[in-house]
Design a protein around this motif. Structure first.
Motif, PDB file in Angstrom:
ATOM      1  N   MET A   1       0.820  -1.209   0.000  1.00 11.48           N
ATOM      2  CA  MET A   1       0.000   0.000   0.000  1.00 11.48           C
ATOM      3  C   MET A   1       0.859   1.266   0.000  1.00 11.48           C
ATOM      4  O   MET A   1       0.646   2.181  -0.796  1.00 11.48           O
ATOM      5  CB  MET A   1      -0.930  -0.005   1.214  1.00 11.48           C
ATOM      6  CG  MET A   1      -1.849   1.185   1.302  1.00 11.48           C
ATOM      7  SD  MET A   1      -2.953   1.047   2.732  1.00 11.48           S
ATOM      8  CE  MET A   1      -3.858   2.581   2.588  1.00 11.48           C
ATOM      9  N   LEU A   2       1.806   1.323   0.926  1.00  9.58           N
ATOM     10  CA  LEU A   2       2.688   2.497   0.987  1.00  9.58           C
ATOM     11  C   LEU A   2       3.569   2.583  -0.256  1.00  9.58           C
ATOM     12  O   LEU A   2       3.777   3.670  -0.815  1.00  9.58           O
ATOM     13  CB  LEU A   2       3.560   2.435   2.250  1.00  9.58           C
ATOM     14  CG  LEU A   2       4.566   3.575   2.420  1.00  9.58           C
ATOM     15  CD1 LEU A   2       3.863   4.927   2.426  1.00  9.58           C
ATOM     16  CD2 LEU A   2       5.379   3.389   3.702  1.00  9.58           C
ATOM     17  N   ARG A   3       4.044   1.427  -0.716  1.00 10.81           N
ATOM     18  CA  ARG A   3       4.882   1.414  -1.915  1.00 10.81           C
ATOM     19  C   ARG A   3       4.108   1.934  -3.113  1.00 10.81           C
ATOM     20  O   ARG A   3       4.620   2.722  -3.921  1.00 10.81           O
ATOM     21  CB  ARG A   3       5.394   0.002  -2.175  1.00 10.81           C
ATOM     22  CG  ARG A   3       6.301  -0.129  -3.389  1.00 10.81           C
ATOM     23  CD  ARG A   3       6.842  -1.544  -3.498  1.00 10.81           C
ATOM     24  NE  ARG A   3       7.720  -1.678  -4.642  1.00 10.81           N
ATOM     25  CZ  ARG A   3       7.303  -1.938  -5.883  1.00 10.81           C
ATOM     26  NH1 ARG A   3       5.995  -2.102  -6.115  1.00 10.81           N
ATOM     27  NH2 ARG A   3       8.165  -2.037  -6.874  1.00 10.81           N
ATOM     28  N   GLU A   4       2.857   1.497  -3.261  1.00 11.60           N
ATOM     29  CA  GLU A   4       2.031   1.954  -4.364  1.00 11.60           C
ATOM     30  C   GLU A   4       1.770   3.458  -4.268  1.00 11.60           C
ATOM     31  O   GLU A   4       1.753   4.162  -5.289  1.00 11.60           O
ATOM     32  CB  GLU A   4       0.699   1.189  -4.372  1.00 11.60           C
ATOM     33  CG  GLU A   4       0.830  -0.287  -4.706  1.00 11.60           C
ATOM     34  CD  GLU A   4       1.418  -0.488  -6.096  1.00 11.60           C
ATOM     35  OE1 GLU A   4       1.119   0.317  -6.995  1.00 11.60           O
ATOM     36  OE2 GLU A   4       2.172  -1.462  -6.275  1.00 11.60           O
ATOM     37  N   ALA A   5       1.604   3.956  -3.047  1.00 16.81           N
ATOM     38  CA  ALA A   5       1.381   5.393  -2.872  1.00 16.81           C
ATOM     39  C   ALA A   5       2.618   6.188  -3.294  1.00 16.81           C
ATOM     40  O   ALA A   5       2.513   7.247  -3.924  1.00 16.81           O
ATOM     41  CB  ALA A   5       1.020   5.697  -1.422  1.00 16.81           C
ATOM     42  N   ILE A   6       3.793   5.669  -2.961  1.00 15.64           N
ATOM     43  CA  ILE A   6       5.036   6.346  -3.344  1.00 15.64           C
ATOM     44  C   ILE A   6       5.202   6.334  -4.858  1.00 15.64           C
ATOM     45  O   ILE A   6       5.547   7.350  -5.474  1.00 15.64           O
ATOM     46  CB  ILE A   6       6.241   5.686  -2.651  1.00 15.64           C
ATOM     47  CG1 ILE A   6       6.159   5.892  -1.137  1.00 15.64           C
ATOM     48  CG2 ILE A   6       7.551   6.256  -3.188  1.00 15.64           C
ATOM     49  CD1 ILE A   6       7.225   5.155  -0.358  1.00 15.64           C
ATOM     50  N   LEU A   7       4.938   5.173  -5.491  1.00 15.62           N
ATOM     51  CA  LEU A   7       5.054   5.086  -6.949  1.00 15.62           C
ATOM     52  C   LEU A   7       4.043   6.000  -7.629  1.00 15.62           C
ATOM     53  O   LEU A   7       4.345   6.639  -8.644  1.00 15.62           O
ATOM     54  CB  LEU A   7       4.849   3.637  -7.400  1.00 15.62           C
ATOM     55  CG  LEU A   7       5.938   2.640  -6.974  1.00 15.62           C
ATOM     56  CD1 LEU A   7       5.567   1.227  -7.418  1.00 15.62           C
ATOM     57  CD2 LEU A   7       7.284   3.045  -7.558  1.00 15.62           C
ATOM     58  N   GLN A   8       2.837   6.081  -7.063  1.00 14.53           N
ATOM     59  CA  GLN A   8       1.826   6.966  -7.639  1.00 14.53           C
ATOM     60  C   GLN A   8       2.255   8.426  -7.535  1.00 14.53           C
ATOM     61  O   GLN A   8       2.043   9.220  -8.453  1.00 14.53           O
ATOM     62  CB  GLN A   8       0.495   6.757  -6.920  1.00 14.53           C
ATOM     63  CG  GLN A   8      -0.656   7.585  -7.505  1.00 14.53           C
ATOM     64  CD  GLN A   8      -1.949   7.403  -6.741  1.00 14.53           C
ATOM     65  OE1 GLN A   8      -1.998   6.689  -5.737  1.00 14.53           O
ATOM     66  NE2 GLN A   8      -3.011   8.035  -7.217  1.00 14.53           N
ATOM     67  N   ALA A   9       2.890   8.780  -6.418  1.00 12.30           N
ATOM     68  CA  ALA A   9       3.363  10.154  -6.246  1.00 12.30           C
ATOM     69  C   ALA A   9       4.469  10.472  -7.261  1.00 12.30           C
ATOM     70  O   ALA A   9       4.509  11.576  -7.823  1.00 12.30           O
ATOM     71  CB  ALA A   9       3.871  10.355  -4.822  1.00 12.30           C
ATOM     72  N   LEU A  10       5.334   9.525  -7.519  1.00  8.93           N
ATOM     73  CA  LEU A  10       6.408   9.739  -8.487  1.00  8.93           C
ATOM     74  C   LEU A  10       5.882   9.724  -9.917  1.00  8.93           C
ATOM     75  O   LEU A  10       6.465  10.354 -10.798  1.00  8.93           O
ATOM     76  CB  LEU A  10       7.498   8.674  -8.309  1.00  8.93           C
ATOM     77  CG  LEU A  10       8.267   8.738  -6.985  1.00  8.93           C
ATOM     78  CD1 LEU A  10       9.207   7.546  -6.876  1.00  8.93           C
ATOM     79  CD2 LEU A  10       9.040  10.039  -6.869  1.00  8.93           C
ATOM     80  N   ASP A  11       4.777   8.999 -10.146  1.00  8.71           N
ATOM     81  CA  ASP A  11       4.188   8.966 -11.489  1.00  8.71           C
ATOM     82  C   ASP A  11       3.733  10.343 -11.943  1.00  8.71           C
ATOM     83  O   ASP A  11       3.660  10.620 -13.136  1.00  8.71           O
ATOM     84  CB  ASP A  11       2.988   8.009 -11.518  1.00  8.71           C
ATOM     85  CG  ASP A  11       3.434   6.550 -11.557  1.00  8.71           C
ATOM     86  OD1 ASP A  11       4.626   6.312 -11.826  1.00  8.71           O
ATOM     87  OD2 ASP A  11       2.591   5.672 -11.314  1.00  8.71           O
ATOM     88  N   GLY A  12       3.406  11.213 -11.014  1.00  8.58           N
ATOM     89  CA  GLY A  12       2.943  12.537 -11.381  1.00  8.58           C
ATOM     90  C   GLY A  12       4.034  13.455 -11.867  1.00  8.58           C
ATOM     91  O   GLY A  12       3.767  14.625 -12.164  1.00  8.58           O
ATOM     92  N   GLY A  13       5.255  12.973 -11.960  1.00 11.45           N
ATOM     93  CA  GLY A  13       6.360  13.792 -12.445  1.00 11.45           C
ATOM     94  C   GLY A  13       7.192  14.408 -11.346  1.00 11.45           C
ATOM     95  O   GLY A  13       8.104  15.189 -11.616  1.00 11.45           O
ATOM     96  N   ARG A  14       6.912  14.069 -10.101  1.00 10.51           N
ATOM     97  CA  ARG A  14       7.672  14.629  -8.991  1.00 10.51           C
ATOM     98  C   ARG A  14       9.025  13.928  -8.867  1.00 10.51           C
ATOM     99  O   ARG A  14       9.151  12.735  -9.169  1.00 10.51           O
ATOM    100  CB  ARG A  14       6.928  14.478  -7.658  1.00 10.51           C
ATOM    101  CG  ARG A  14       5.568  15.160  -7.584  1.00 10.51           C
ATOM    102  CD  ARG A  14       5.689  16.655  -7.718  1.00 10.51           C
ATOM    103  NE  ARG A  14       4.446  17.334  -7.394  1.00 10.51           N
ATOM    104  CZ  ARG A  14       3.464  17.569  -8.248  1.00 10.51           C
ATOM    105  NH1 ARG A  14       3.597  17.144  -9.502  1.00 10.51           N
ATOM    106  NH2 ARG A  14       2.381  18.206  -7.874  1.00 10.51           N
ATOM    107  N   THR A  15      10.024  14.669  -8.430  1.00 11.17           N
ATOM    108  CA  THR A  15      11.314  14.064  -8.131  1.00 11.17           C
ATOM    109  C   THR A  15      11.313  13.571  -6.693  1.00 11.17           C
ATOM    110  O   THR A  15      10.424  13.932  -5.894  1.00 11.17           O
ATOM    111  CB  THR A  15      12.447  15.077  -8.328  1.00 11.17           C
ATOM    112  OG1 THR A  15      12.309  16.141  -7.381  1.00 11.17           O
ATOM    113  CG2 THR A  15      12.429  15.661  -9.736  1.00 11.17           C
ATOM    114  N   ALA A  16      12.307  12.764  -6.339  1.00 11.31           N
ATOM    115  CA  ALA A  16      12.404  12.275  -4.956  1.00 11.31           C
ATOM    116  C   ALA A  16      12.592  13.445  -3.987  1.00 11.31           C
ATOM    117  O   ALA A  16      12.036  13.441  -2.876  1.00 11.31           O
ATOM    118  CB  ALA A  16      13.560  11.291  -4.846  1.00 11.31           C
TER     119      ALA A  16
END
Length: 223
Positions: A1-16
């Motif tokens: 769940m948390l991993r998917e949330a992180i990947l979804q956040a990065l999918d929006g074009g955000r950098t780490a």
């Protein structure tokens, strides 16, 4: 769940780095720090997901909690959505952008991977650095080899010029020696010829005196 949330956040074009800034900002502005101090946090995973997930209530993918990310100003769509809510209108969902694709490094023996825009050469930054370093070393070696070849050619040319100078000096010495030897020989021959001529003259004079004694007084007077 948390991993998917992180990947979804990065999918929006955000950098780490931008995602870290989101977490730090929400930790304080959304009251999680105060809740932790008061012992009110009950689900750590739920809090972590809330810290990293995109702002679901704005259709603009560049909106970062009410601020347009690339402009640093208040998001006009969030303002419009708040106005629509006050008027009883339902806000439109966030616009979805194509999710970045995962890619794997094409470097030999490299297992690195990334997500987003694929590098032009298909190499991760570490492999790209190694390639550039190897190219730089090859260029240095090529220049060094060229300089060494030029130095060797210059040295060979210097040796050739020295050899030519020595050959000319020896040729001149041989020529001078031959001329000197020829002159000495000619002088010796001239002396021998003069002595032979003088001896012949003496013999003829003696013979003449024997045959003509009356010329003795005259010959003595000539000497």
């Amino acid at each position: 769940m948390l991993r998917e949330a992180i990947l979804q956040a990065l999918d929006g074009g955000r950098t780490a780095h931008q995602l870290v800034e989101r977490i730090q900002r929400r930790w304080w502005t959304h009251g999680y720090a105060r809740a932790l101090a008061e012992g009110q946090l009950t689900c750590a995973v739920g809090v972590a997901v809330a810290l990293v997930r995109p702002s679901a209530d704005c259709p603009d993918p560049m909106c970062e909690d009410g601020v347009t990310l690339h402009l640093g100003d208040g998001c006009p769509k969030c303002e419009q959505r708040r106005t629509d809510r006050r008027r009883g209108q339902v806000p439109a969902p966030r616009e979805k952008r194509p999710a970045p694709q995962w890619w794997e490094c094409e470097g030999q023996g490299c297992t690195a991977s990334g997500k987003g825009h694929r590098p032009a050469g298909g190499l991760c930054w570490q492999c790209q650095e190694r390639v550039e370093e190897a190219a730089a070393q090859t260029a240095v070696q090529r220049v060094s080899a060229t300089l060494a070849a030029e130095a060797e050619a210059a040295e060979e040319a210097a040796r050739l010029r020295q050899t030519i100078r020595w050959a000319r000096m020896l040729d001149e010495a041989y020529t001078e020696h031959a001329e000197r030897g020829r002159t000495a020989q000619e002088l010796a021959e001239a002396r021998r010829q003069a002595e032979a001529d003088a001896e012949q003259v003496r013999i003829l004079r003696e013979q003449l005196l024997r045959e003509h004694p009356d010329l003795a007084a005259y010959a003595q007077g000539q000497t």
